[in-house]
Design a protein around this motif. Structure first.
Motif, PDB file in Angstrom:
ATOM      1  N   VAL A 206     -37.179  17.385  99.180  1.00  0.00           N
ATOM      2  CA  VAL A 206     -36.198  17.057 100.217  1.00  0.00           C
ATOM      3  C   VAL A 206     -35.889  18.289 101.067  1.00  0.00           C
ATOM      4  O   VAL A 206     -35.814  18.211 102.301  1.00  0.00           O
ATOM      5  CB  VAL A 206     -34.919  16.493  99.578  1.00  0.00           C
ATOM      6  CG1 VAL A 206     -33.824  16.292 100.623  1.00  0.00           C
ATOM      7  CG2 VAL A 206     -35.218  15.174  98.881  1.00  0.00           C
ATOM      8  N   VAL A 207     -35.721  19.435 100.422  1.00  0.00           N
ATOM      9  CA  VAL A 207     -35.401  20.658 101.161  1.00  0.00           C
ATOM     10  C   VAL A 207     -36.529  21.042 102.110  1.00  0.00           C
ATOM     11  O   VAL A 207     -36.295  21.358 103.293  1.00  0.00           O
ATOM     12  CB  VAL A 207     -35.117  21.811 100.176  1.00  0.00           C
ATOM     13  CG1 VAL A 207     -34.971  23.134 100.928  1.00  0.00           C
ATOM     14  CG2 VAL A 207     -33.858  21.523  99.375  1.00  0.00           C
ATOM     15  N   ILE A 208     -37.753  21.012 101.624  1.00  0.00           N
ATOM     16  CA  ILE A 208     -38.885  21.405 102.465  1.00  0.00           C
ATOM     17  C   ILE A 208     -39.049  20.451 103.639  1.00  0.00           C
ATOM     18  O   ILE A 208     -39.291  20.864 104.781  1.00  0.00           O
ATOM     19  CB  ILE A 208     -40.171  21.457 101.610  1.00  0.00           C
ATOM     20  CG1 ILE A 208     -40.070  22.584 100.575  1.00  0.00           C
ATOM     21  CG2 ILE A 208     -41.404  21.654 102.487  1.00  0.00           C
ATOM     22  CD1 ILE A 208     -41.180  22.595  99.563  1.00  0.00           C
ATOM     23  N   THR A 209     -38.882  19.159 103.391  1.00  0.00           N
ATOM     24  CA  THR A 209     -39.024  18.179 104.472  1.00  0.00           C
ATOM     25  C   THR A 209     -37.904  18.314 105.500  1.00  0.00           C
ATOM     26  O   THR A 209     -38.141  18.292 106.714  1.00  0.00           O
ATOM     27  CB  THR A 209     -39.035  16.763 103.900  1.00  0.00           C
ATOM     28  OG1 THR A 209     -40.040  16.665 102.872  1.00  0.00           O
ATOM     29  CG2 THR A 209     -39.351  15.744 104.981  1.00  0.00           C
ATOM     30  N   LEU A 210     -36.663  18.450 105.036  1.00  0.00           N
ATOM     31  CA  LEU A 210     -35.544  18.594 105.964  1.00  0.00           C
ATOM     32  C   LEU A 210     -35.610  19.917 106.729  1.00  0.00           C
ATOM     33  O   LEU A 210     -35.220  19.979 107.906  1.00  0.00           O
ATOM     34  CB  LEU A 210     -34.218  18.497 105.210  1.00  0.00           C
ATOM     35  CG  LEU A 210     -33.838  17.109 104.684  1.00  0.00           C
ATOM     36  CD1 LEU A 210     -32.533  17.177 103.888  1.00  0.00           C
ATOM     37  CD2 LEU A 210     -33.691  16.111 105.833  1.00  0.00           C
ATOM     38  N   MET A 250     -36.388   7.973 105.575  1.00  0.00           N
ATOM     39  CA  MET A 250     -37.623   8.017 104.791  1.00  0.00           C
ATOM     40  C   MET A 250     -37.388   8.667 103.433  1.00  0.00           C
ATOM     41  O   MET A 250     -37.804   8.136 102.390  1.00  0.00           O
ATOM     42  CB  MET A 250     -38.688   8.785 105.561  1.00  0.00           C
ATOM     43  CG  MET A 250     -40.009   8.931 104.812  1.00  0.00           C
ATOM     44  SD  MET A 250     -41.069  10.211 105.499  1.00  0.00           S
ATOM     45  CE  MET A 250     -40.165  11.694 105.058  1.00  0.00           C
ATOM     46  N   LEU A 251     -36.703   9.827 103.420  1.00  0.00           N
ATOM     47  CA  LEU A 251     -36.460  10.525 102.161  1.00  0.00           C
ATOM     48  C   LEU A 251     -35.568   9.715 101.229  1.00  0.00           C
ATOM     49  O   LEU A 251     -35.797   9.684 100.016  1.00  0.00           O
ATOM     50  CB  LEU A 251     -35.811  11.884 102.446  1.00  0.00           C
ATOM     51  CG  LEU A 251     -36.698  12.942 103.100  1.00  0.00           C
ATOM     52  CD1 LEU A 251     -35.880  14.176 103.439  1.00  0.00           C
ATOM     53  CD2 LEU A 251     -37.861  13.312 102.195  1.00  0.00           C
ATOM     54  N   THR A 252     -34.563   9.054 101.783  1.00  0.00           N
ATOM     55  CA  THR A 252     -33.677   8.238 100.949  1.00  0.00           C
ATOM     56  C   THR A 252     -34.437   7.086 100.310  1.00  0.00           C
ATOM     57  O   THR A 252     -34.271   6.790  99.121  1.00  0.00           O
ATOM     58  CB  THR A 252     -32.506   7.700 101.790  1.00  0.00           C
ATOM     59  OG1 THR A 252     -31.801   8.795 102.383  1.00  0.00           O
ATOM     60  CG2 THR A 252     -31.554   6.894 100.931  1.00  0.00           C
ATOM     61  N   THR A 253     -35.289   6.431 101.094  1.00  0.00           N
ATOM     62  CA  THR A 253     -36.062   5.306 100.556  1.00  0.00           C
ATOM     63  C   THR A 253     -37.014   5.767  99.467  1.00  0.00           C
ATOM     64  O   THR A 253     -37.110   5.144  98.394  1.00  0.00           O
ATOM     65  CB  THR A 253     -36.853   4.628 101.683  1.00  0.00           C
ATOM     66  OG1 THR A 253     -35.959   4.259 102.735  1.00  0.00           O
ATOM     67  CG2 THR A 253     -37.560   3.388 101.173  1.00  0.00           C
ATOM     68  N   LEU A 254     -37.729   6.866  99.703  1.00  0.00           N
ATOM     69  CA  LEU A 254     -38.641   7.390  98.684  1.00  0.00           C
ATOM     70  C   LEU A 254     -37.873   7.800  97.430  1.00  0.00           C
ATOM     71  O   LEU A 254     -38.332   7.553  96.308  1.00  0.00           O
ATOM     72  CB  LEU A 254     -39.411   8.587  99.247  1.00  0.00           C
ATOM     73  CG  LEU A 254     -40.449   8.278 100.330  1.00  0.00           C
ATOM     74  CD1 LEU A 254     -41.067   9.567 100.854  1.00  0.00           C
ATOM     75  CD2 LEU A 254     -41.540   7.363  99.796  1.00  0.00           C
ATOM     76  N   SER A 255     -36.701   8.399  97.606  1.00  0.00           N
ATOM     77  CA  SER A 255     -35.906   8.812  96.452  1.00  0.00           C
ATOM     78  C   SER A 255     -35.437   7.614  95.646  1.00  0.00           C
ATOM     79  O   SER A 255     -35.444   7.651  94.405  1.00  0.00           O
ATOM     80  CB  SER A 255     -34.709   9.638  96.922  1.00  0.00           C
ATOM     81  OG  SER A 255     -35.123  10.823  97.569  1.00  0.00           O
ATOM     82  N   VAL A 256     -35.041   6.538  96.333  1.00  0.00           N
ATOM     83  CA  VAL A 256     -34.628   5.329  95.620  1.00  0.00           C
ATOM     84  C   VAL A 256     -35.791   4.773  94.803  1.00  0.00           C
ATOM     85  O   VAL A 256     -35.632   4.407  93.620  1.00  0.00           O
ATOM     86  CB  VAL A 256     -34.105   4.268  96.600  1.00  0.00           C
ATOM     87  CG1 VAL A 256     -33.900   2.930  95.898  1.00  0.00           C
ATOM     88  CG2 VAL A 256     -32.790   4.715  97.236  1.00  0.00           C
ATOM     89  N   ILE A 257     -36.976   4.706  95.406  1.00  0.00           N
ATOM     90  CA  ILE A 257     -38.152   4.179  94.705  1.00  0.00           C
ATOM     91  C   ILE A 257     -38.485   5.049  93.499  1.00  0.00           C
ATOM     92  O   ILE A 257     -38.742   4.549  92.387  1.00  0.00           O
ATOM     93  CB  ILE A 257     -39.338   4.080  95.665  1.00  0.00           C
ATOM     94  CG1 ILE A 257     -39.056   3.025  96.737  1.00  0.00           C
ATOM     95  CG2 ILE A 257     -40.623   3.742  94.912  1.00  0.00           C
ATOM     96  CD1 ILE A 257     -40.113   2.963  97.821  1.00  0.00           C
TER      97      ILE A 257
END
Length: 327
Positions: A206-210, A250-257
């Motif tokens: 998440v940090v690298i993407t953000l 996108m990150l929230t959805t991937l994290s939920v999955i």
């Protein structure tokens, strides 16, 4: 003769000629640039996905509509079709709904912590010097690349009741005595430890993407917001956050999955035998299939989990389409 008569007439430029038409292919039809090219490029990846995931998913669906236990596994009895009986039994079981609620709460807490901590660290990286930013990125990538089993073993040691470092550190606080405290004596405390493990493993991505997304925020917009009187929170809320919204979704959805599909963290942390208060959907499905030896009911639970995650993906696609329409 007047001066007007001695001036030379202005030259008029010749008209520009239109470019020649594109040559036509034999047969008189123009091509649109190869509409099939993207599919040809995706074909190898799609083929691998079909081979790796297609057959297991098909087998999962088949088993969920059958009676399939040890006798059917060893070939002593043929598999029998039972229709929706497995789903009826699962959906009518109160324990299943308890596990569903526990999984949703666990995943929701992990996702919120991951996104908040990841955003804070990403914003902090924009303020530090270059060498410190490089050092933090190296640490993040190293922790991200650590195998899940190794990370789980490290957390087991950190929170061990007898030799745990975390208990020893807490006991140094005035009036706190945590020596010998067993974090896994109750489900909520144990799941909180496992949640920290999941968050620890998810934050680096998440940090690298953000951080990459923050580099795309125009500095001119931030300066304009500050000139209009916006503070740090106002700049983040009205400038940074809207630009990062597609990445956050996108990150929230991937994290939920990912967090809904947690398995090795719980399984290894509880030594391969998660107690009832530690069961999440994946471990519950595993126990039904390989501990109770009811492979059909385990498959039904796994299929219901897939359908639940497809609902999350549908929400994600709807949000992305809304963002695309606004842009």
């Amino acid at each position: 003769m007047s001066a007007a008569d001695t001036t030379t007439p202005a030259k008029v430029p010749p008209p520009r000629q239109a470019p020649p038409p594109a040559p036509k292919r034999p047969g008189g039809k123009r091509t649109s640039g190869g509409a099939a090219t993207p599919w040809l490029l995706l074909a190898p990846c799609l083929l691998v996905l079909v081979l790796v995931m297609g057959y297991p998913l098909l087998r999962l669906v088949t088993l969920s509509f059958q009676k399939f236990g040890q006798s059917q596994l060893w070939g002593f009895q043929p598999a029998e079709s039972v229709g929706f009986d497995n789903f009826t039994d699962v959906l009518g079981d109160d324990e299943f709904w308890t596990v569903v609620v526990r999984t949703i709460v666990f995943a929701g807490g992990a996702v919120v912590l991951t996104m908040v901590i990841g955003m804070l660290i990403a914003l902090l990286l924009q303020k530090v010097s270059g060498w410190l930013k490089t050092l933090i990125n190296i640490v993040l990538v190293a922790s991200w690349g650590m195998p899940v089993i190794v990370a789980t073993t490290v957390f087991k040691w950190l929170f061990d009741s007898d030799y745990g470092v975390f208990n020893a550190l807490l006991s140094k606080l005035p009036g706190v005595d945590m020596i010998g405290h067993n974090w896994f004596a109750s489900g909520p405390q144990g799941l909180a430890v496992i949640m920290l493990l999941v968050v620890w493993g998810a934050v680096p991505f998440v940090v690298i993407t953000l951080s990459a997304g923050l580099t795309q925020v125009p500095k001119e917009l931030e300066e304009a917001a500050r000139l209009d009187g916006a503070g740090a929170w106002g700049v983040f809320r009205f400038v940074t956050l809207p630009i990062l919204k597609p990445i956050i979704v996108m990150l929230t959805t991937l994290s939920v999955i990912w967090d809904m599909g947690v398995f090795p963290q719980v399984f290894v942390m509880r030594n391969g035998h998660p107690e009832a208060e530690f069961q999440v959907l994946n471990t519950y499905s595993y126990d039904r299939a390989f501990v109770v030896n009811d492979y059909a009911q385990g498959s039904a639970i796994a299929l219901l989990t897939v359908l639940l995650l497809l609902g999350v993906v549908a929400v994600y696609m709807r949000q992305m389409l809304k963002i695309g329409e606004v842009e």
